[in-house]
Design an enzyme around this catalytic site. Structure first.
Site, PDB file in Angstrom:
ATOM      1  CE1 TYR A  64     -25.680  38.559   5.179  1.00 14.10           C
ATOM      2  CE2 TYR A  64     -25.962  36.412   4.141  1.00 14.10           C
ATOM      3  CZ  TYR A  64     -25.525  37.715   4.091  1.00 14.10           C
ATOM      4  OH  TYR A  64     -24.936  38.189   2.935  1.00 14.10           O
ATOM      5  CB  SER A  93     -27.140  37.356  -0.095  1.00 12.84           C
ATOM      6  OG  SER A  93     -26.461  36.133   0.136  1.00 12.84           O
TER       7      SER A  93
END
Length: 254
Positions: free
Chosen positions: A151, A138
């Site tokens: 996250y 990500s």
């Protein structure tokens, strides 16, 4: 890497970005696409088969949080069937900072365990043929979304692990690169919680900024697969594909 006639394993190949990427892969004509996911979706598998009947699409139930031993058992079945596997895509991910342990287990530990398991079949030190790994990380691995620090940290860890795998390629024969999507319109983006509820509207706030569709992301994902560049850190954002130069601030000198 030309996708045509290759054998590909795709972990979480039925998710938002994952399913669109599976579609784009099937269009390219691999010999086999083996999808591992924790939820059965016969309609999605049927769609992939219909999209290109020449491709053998197979599904196995798989939870990335299982042990290395359990992952190895499943991979043994797949290797017994296919004999060789060219590419492993690790796409599992959750975005819910209320679930701290599961976030780390899915986004990081699961990726590590799956790769550790496949090394039993690929590692050239054990007589293996080598292979290619594409890890979905990500852009939060570059700069955190601080409202979802768990996250963001899990994805940064996955990115760091991928970078190390690439440097180990001369030893193992296994190359690796990362796919780092930006804000993408998927179900994942709409159904998550911030850490300790520090920002209840974080999902809405992110969508107020420029985004990309999962199809745009998938199309660039496939371009990265075809580029097959060991150690590449691909930013897949706003419908574009860009190789990121990683800045080195320290060196172990070993």
């Amino acid at each position: 890497m030309a996708i045509a006639n290759k054998n590909i394993i795709f972990v979480a190949g039925l998710g938002g970005i994952g399913f669109d990427t599976s579609r784009e892969i099937v269009k390219k004509g691999p010999k086999n696409l083996v999808i591992l996911d924790r939820i059965e979706n016969p309609a999605a598998i049927a769609e992939l088969k219909a999209l290109n009947p020449k491709v053998t699409v197979t599904f196995y139930l798989y939870d990335v949080t299982v042990s290395v031993a359990e992952s190895t058992k499943l991979l043994q079945k797949i290797f017994d069937q296919l004999k060789t596997v060219d590419l492993l895509i690790n796409g599992a991910g959750i975005l819910d900072d209320h679930q701290i342990e599961r976030t780390i287990a899915v986004n990081f530990t699961g990726t590590v365990n799956t790769i550790t398991a496949i090394m039993s079949f690929w590692d050239k030190r054990k007589g293996g043929p080598g292979g290619v790994i594409a890890n979905v990380c990500s852009v939060t691995g570059f700069n955190a979304i601080y409202q979802v620090p768990v996250y963001s940290a899990s994805k940064a860890a996955a990115l760091s692990f991928t970078n190390s795998l690439a440097k180990l390629a001369p030893i193992t024969g296994v190359t690796a690169y990362s796919i780092n999507p930006g804000i993408t319109k998927t179900p994942l983006l709409h159904k998550f919680n911030s850490w300790l509820d520090v920002e209840p509207r974080v999902g809405e706030l992110l969508l107020e900024h420029p985004t990309q569709t999962s199809l745009e992301c998938a199309q660039n994902f496939v371009k990265a697969i075809e580029a097959n560049q060991n150690g590449a850190i691909w930013k897949v954002d706003l419908g574009t594909l860009e190789a990121i130069e990683w800045t080195k601030h320290w060196d172990s000198h070993i």
